[in-house]
Design a protein around this motif. Structure first.
Motif, PDB file in Angstrom:
ATOM      1  N   ILE A  83      22.327 -57.451 -85.675  1.00  0.00           N
ATOM      2  CA  ILE A  83      23.458 -57.625 -86.595  1.00  0.00           C
ATOM      3  C   ILE A  83      23.590 -59.094 -87.005  1.00  0.00           C
ATOM      4  CG2 ILE A  83      25.983 -57.569 -86.746  1.00  0.00           C
ATOM      5  CD1 ILE A  83      25.832 -54.992 -84.962  1.00  0.00           C
ATOM      6  N   ASP A  84      23.465 -59.991 -86.037  1.00  0.00           N
ATOM      7  CA  ASP A  84      23.636 -61.428 -86.284  1.00  0.00           C
ATOM      8  C   ASP A  84      22.521 -62.046 -87.127  1.00  0.00           C
ATOM      9  OD1 ASP A  84      26.031 -61.447 -84.917  1.00  0.00           O
ATOM     10  OD2 ASP A  84      25.162 -62.200 -83.043  1.00  0.00           O
ATOM     11  N   GLN A  85      21.462 -61.287 -87.406  1.00  0.00           N
ATOM     12  CA  GLN A  85      20.387 -61.797 -88.267  1.00  0.00           C
ATOM     13  C   GLN A  85      20.757 -61.687 -89.755  1.00  0.00           C
ATOM     14  OE1 GLN A  85      16.503 -60.154 -87.308  1.00  0.00           O
ATOM     15  NE2 GLN A  85      17.013 -60.182 -85.128  1.00  0.00           N
ATOM     16  N   HIS A  86      21.897 -61.054 -90.048  1.00  0.00           N
ATOM     17  CA  HIS A  86      22.370 -60.900 -91.424  1.00  0.00           C
ATOM     18  C   HIS A  86      21.282 -60.306 -92.320  1.00  0.00           C
ATOM     19  CE1 HIS A  86      25.730 -64.093 -90.763  1.00  0.00           C
ATOM     20  NE2 HIS A  86      25.717 -63.147 -89.862  1.00  0.00           N
ATOM     21  N   LEU A  87      20.778 -59.159 -91.869  1.00  0.00           N
ATOM     22  CA  LEU A  87      19.714 -58.464 -92.596  1.00  0.00           C
ATOM     23  C   LEU A  87      20.274 -57.691 -93.785  1.00  0.00           C
ATOM     24  CD1 LEU A  87      17.830 -57.014 -89.493  1.00  0.00           C
ATOM     25  CD2 LEU A  87      17.248 -59.069 -90.805  1.00  0.00           C
ATOM     26  N   ASN A  88      19.526 -57.688 -94.870  1.00  0.00           N
ATOM     27  CA  ASN A  88      19.906 -56.876 -96.025  1.00  0.00           C
ATOM     28  C   ASN A  88      19.671 -55.409 -95.727  1.00  0.00           C
ATOM     29  OD1 ASN A  88      20.738 -58.962 -97.746  1.00  0.00           O
ATOM     30  ND2 ASN A  88      18.625 -59.375 -98.334  1.00  0.00           N
ATOM     31  N   ASN A 141      28.899 -34.330 -97.754  1.00  0.00           N
ATOM     32  CA  ASN A 141      30.292 -33.912 -97.660  1.00  0.00           C
ATOM     33  C   ASN A 141      31.099 -34.712 -96.641  1.00  0.00           C
ATOM     34  OD1 ASN A 141      29.211 -33.004 -95.301  1.00  0.00           O
ATOM     35  ND2 ASN A 141      29.751 -30.870 -95.570  1.00  0.00           N
ATOM     36  N   LYS A 142      30.601 -35.843 -96.211  1.00  0.00           N
ATOM     37  CA  LYS A 142      31.288 -36.612 -95.186  1.00  0.00           C
ATOM     38  C   LYS A 142      31.554 -38.021 -95.685  1.00  0.00           C
ATOM     39  CE  LYS A 142      31.040 -37.794 -90.352  1.00  0.00           C
ATOM     40  NZ  LYS A 142      30.263 -37.864 -89.168  1.00  0.00           N
ATOM     41  N   GLN A 143      32.749 -38.503 -95.464  1.00  0.00           N
ATOM     42  CA  GLN A 143      33.092 -39.874 -95.836  1.00  0.00           C
ATOM     43  C   GLN A 143      32.925 -40.745 -94.592  1.00  0.00           C
ATOM     44  OE1 GLN A 143      33.743 -41.064 -98.849  1.00  0.00           O
ATOM     45  NE2 GLN A 143      33.823 -43.088 -97.967  1.00  0.00           N
ATOM     46  N   GLU A 144      31.928 -41.594 -94.591  1.00  0.00           N
ATOM     47  CA  GLU A 144      31.673 -42.447 -93.441  1.00  0.00           C
ATOM     48  C   GLU A 144      32.305 -43.819 -93.626  1.00  0.00           C
ATOM     49  OE1 GLU A 144      28.051 -41.709 -94.595  1.00  0.00           O
ATOM     50  OE2 GLU A 144      27.428 -40.320 -93.057  1.00  0.00           O
ATOM     51  N   TYR A 145      32.454 -44.513 -92.529  1.00  0.00           N
ATOM     52  CA  TYR A 145      32.872 -45.912 -92.532  1.00  0.00           C
ATOM     53  C   TYR A 145      31.570 -46.717 -92.537  1.00  0.00           C
ATOM     54  CZ  TYR A 145      35.048 -50.245 -90.910  1.00  0.00           C
ATOM     55  OH  TYR A 145      35.468 -51.538 -90.782  1.00  0.00           O
ATOM     56  N   PRO A 146      31.206 -47.339 -93.672  1.00  0.00           N
ATOM     57  CA  PRO A 146      29.883 -47.961 -93.809  1.00  0.00           C
ATOM     58  C   PRO A 146      29.473 -48.914 -92.672  1.00  0.00           C
ATOM     59  CG  PRO A 146      30.937 -47.843 -95.935  1.00  0.00           C
ATOM     60  CD  PRO A 146      31.973 -47.422 -94.926  1.00  0.00           C
ATOM     61  N   PRO A 147      30.357 -49.791 -92.156  1.00  0.00           N
ATOM     62  CA  PRO A 147      29.903 -50.655 -91.059  1.00  0.00           C
ATOM     63  C   PRO A 147      29.478 -49.864 -89.815  1.00  0.00           C
ATOM     64  CG  PRO A 147      31.872 -51.570 -92.060  1.00  0.00           C
ATOM     65  CD  PRO A 147      31.688 -50.192 -92.634  1.00  0.00           C
ATOM     66  N   MET A 148      30.244 -48.834 -89.461  1.00  0.00           N
ATOM     67  CA  MET A 148      29.916 -48.049 -88.262  1.00  0.00           C
ATOM     68  C   MET A 148      28.645 -47.235 -88.485  1.00  0.00           C
ATOM     69  SD  MET A 148      30.938 -47.460 -85.119  1.00  0.00           S
ATOM     70  CE  MET A 148      32.710 -47.518 -84.826  1.00  0.00           C
ATOM     71  N   HIS A 149      28.521 -46.663 -89.676  1.00  0.00           N
ATOM     72  CA  HIS A 149      27.328 -45.857 -89.955  1.00  0.00           C
ATOM     73  C   HIS A 149      26.064 -46.730 -89.926  1.00  0.00           C
ATOM     74  CE1 HIS A 149      25.034 -42.468 -91.415  1.00  0.00           C
ATOM     75  NE2 HIS A 149      24.488 -43.263 -92.322  1.00  0.00           N
ATOM     76  N   THR A 150      26.156 -47.941 -90.468  1.00  0.00           N
ATOM     77  CA  THR A 150      25.016 -48.849 -90.446  1.00  0.00           C
ATOM     78  C   THR A 150      24.709 -49.276 -89.008  1.00  0.00           C
ATOM     79  OG1 THR A 150      25.705 -49.621 -92.632  1.00  0.00           O
ATOM     80  CG2 THR A 150      24.054 -50.944 -91.473  1.00  0.00           C
ATOM     81  N   ALA A 151      25.745 -49.526 -88.218  1.00  0.00           N
ATOM     82  CA  ALA A 151      25.547 -49.871 -86.808  1.00  0.00           C
ATOM     83  C   ALA A 151      24.846 -48.735 -86.065  1.00  0.00           C
ATOM     84  CB  ALA A 151      26.878 -50.208 -86.139  1.00  0.00           C
ATOM     85  N   GLU A 152      25.148 -47.498 -86.440  1.00  0.00           N
ATOM     86  CA  GLU A 152      24.478 -46.356 -85.809  1.00  0.00           C
ATOM     87  C   GLU A 152      22.979 -46.400 -86.083  1.00  0.00           C
ATOM     88  OE1 GLU A 152      23.923 -41.550 -86.089  1.00  0.00           O
ATOM     89  OE2 GLU A 152      24.843 -42.662 -87.725  1.00  0.00           O
ATOM     90  N   HIS A 153      22.582 -46.784 -87.285  1.00  0.00           N
ATOM     91  CA  HIS A 153      21.152 -46.908 -87.588  1.00  0.00           C
ATOM     92  C   HIS A 153      20.504 -47.934 -86.653  1.00  0.00           C
ATOM     93  CE1 HIS A 153      20.523 -44.892 -91.639  1.00  0.00           C
ATOM     94  NE2 HIS A 153      21.828 -44.771 -91.465  1.00  0.00           N
ATOM     95  N   ILE A 154      21.174 -49.064 -86.458  1.00  0.00           N
ATOM     96  CA  ILE A 154      20.631 -50.109 -85.580  1.00  0.00           C
ATOM     97  C   ILE A 154      20.591 -49.619 -84.138  1.00  0.00           C
ATOM     98  CG2 ILE A 154      20.974 -52.461 -84.717  1.00  0.00           C
ATOM     99  CD1 ILE A 154      22.319 -53.057 -87.478  1.00  0.00           C
ATOM    100  N   VAL A 210      16.726 -45.592 -96.256  1.00  0.00           N
ATOM    101  CA  VAL A 210      17.582 -46.756 -96.038  1.00  0.00           C
ATOM    102  C   VAL A 210      16.879 -47.675 -95.064  1.00  0.00           C
ATOM    103  CG1 VAL A 210      19.817 -47.532 -95.141  1.00  0.00           C
ATOM    104  CG2 VAL A 210      19.670 -45.451 -96.540  1.00  0.00           C
ATOM    105  N   LYS A 211      16.781 -48.950 -95.447  1.00  0.00           N
ATOM    106  CA  LYS A 211      16.102 -49.947 -94.615  1.00  0.00           C
ATOM    107  C   LYS A 211      17.077 -51.040 -94.220  1.00  0.00           C
ATOM    108  CE  LYS A 211      11.637 -49.276 -96.873  1.00  0.00           C
ATOM    109  NZ  LYS A 211      10.588 -49.915 -97.669  1.00  0.00           N
ATOM    110  N   ILE A 212      17.003 -51.435 -92.974  1.00  0.00           N
ATOM    111  CA  ILE A 212      17.780 -52.571 -92.471  1.00  0.00           C
ATOM    112  C   ILE A 212      16.771 -53.656 -92.158  1.00  0.00           C
ATOM    113  CG2 ILE A 212      19.367 -53.403 -90.703  1.00  0.00           C
ATOM    114  CD1 ILE A 212      20.371 -50.488 -90.462  1.00  0.00           C
ATOM    115  N   GLY A 213      16.597 -54.565 -93.109  1.00  0.00           N
ATOM    116  CA  GLY A 213      15.556 -55.583 -92.993  1.00  0.00           C
ATOM    117  C   GLY A 213      14.240 -54.908 -92.669  1.00  0.00           C
ATOM    118  N   GLU A 262      28.307 -57.711 -92.505  1.00  0.00           N
ATOM    119  CA  GLU A 262      29.541 -56.976 -92.787  1.00  0.00           C
ATOM    120  C   GLU A 262      29.947 -56.032 -91.654  1.00  0.00           C
ATOM    121  OE1 GLU A 262      29.436 -55.178 -96.789  1.00  0.00           O
ATOM    122  OE2 GLU A 262      27.623 -56.377 -97.099  1.00  0.00           O
ATOM    123  N   ILE A 263      29.165 -55.946 -90.593  1.00  0.00           N
ATOM    124  CA  ILE A 263      29.402 -54.972 -89.530  1.00  0.00           C
ATOM    125  C   ILE A 263      30.432 -55.445 -88.506  1.00  0.00           C
ATOM    126  CG2 ILE A 263      28.328 -53.784 -87.560  1.00  0.00           C
ATOM    127  CD1 ILE A 263      25.778 -53.561 -89.252  1.00  0.00           C
ATOM    128  N   GLY A 264      30.426 -56.717 -88.161  1.00  0.00           N
ATOM    129  CA  GLY A 264      31.196 -57.180 -87.017  1.00  0.00           C
ATOM    130  C   GLY A 264      30.263 -57.175 -85.822  1.00  0.00           C
TER     131      GLY A 264
END
Length: 154
Positions: free
Chosen positions: A74-79, A11-24, A110-113, A130-132
């Motif tokens: 982030i700079d490793q450009h991981l899938n 039920n939450k609309q996230e901002y994908p770059p920020m949410h992915t950064a949170e995982h990292i 969800v996997k980050i590399g 795509e994160i910045g």
């Protein structure tokens, strides 16, 4: 015929770059401090915060290193990929202690590399490029809780 996978509603609309950064961020905190993933997080487009349980306050140098390591990942450009699996199989791969009682029997991991993997129904970028960049705004430590405030910059 493939069976359609049914996940819990989100039920939450996230901002994908920020949410992915949170995982990292979570994985970096786990690796550096041996703590669990965030106890509480508020993830928004402009700025976010996350709480971690630590036995002692980190130094300023440690917190600069957290930021450096996150940006290095982030700079490793991981899938960023997702894999569906049974709760039983997921338990062998990730910590499920924060999973809600009503979670479905099939989980999305969800996997980050090779850096991070966790059960998540949120939205993510396809690649860390795509994160910045991650910028720690400030942090405070009180009674065993470290609260980080951060944002993304281009």
């Amino acid at each position: 015929m493939d069976k359609e996978i049914q996940l819990n509603e989100h039920n939450k609309q996230e901002y994908p770059p920020m949410h992915t950064a949170e995982h990292i961020l979570n994985q970096t905190m786990v690796r550096m401090f041996g703590c669990p993933r965030s106890k509480n997080a508020h993830i928004e487009r402009k700025k976010s915060k996350a709480d971690y349980l630590l036995s002692e306050a980190p130094t300023d140098e440690m917190m600069r290193e957290v930021e450096r390591q996150i940006n290095e990942v982030i700079d490793q450009h991981l899938n960023v990929t997702a894999e569906f699996m049974s709760r039983e199989d997921a338990a062998n791969l990730v910590d499920l202690s924060k999973l809600p009682d009503n979670a479905s029997d099939t989980l999305r991991i969800v996997k980050i590399g090779d850096y991070d993997a966790c059960a998540c129904i949120g939205t993510h970028v396809a690649n860390t490029s795509e994160i910045g960049h991650f910028k720690m705004l400030n942090y405070d430590y009180q009674d065993g809780r470290l609260r980080l405030r951060f944002k993304l910059i281009e």
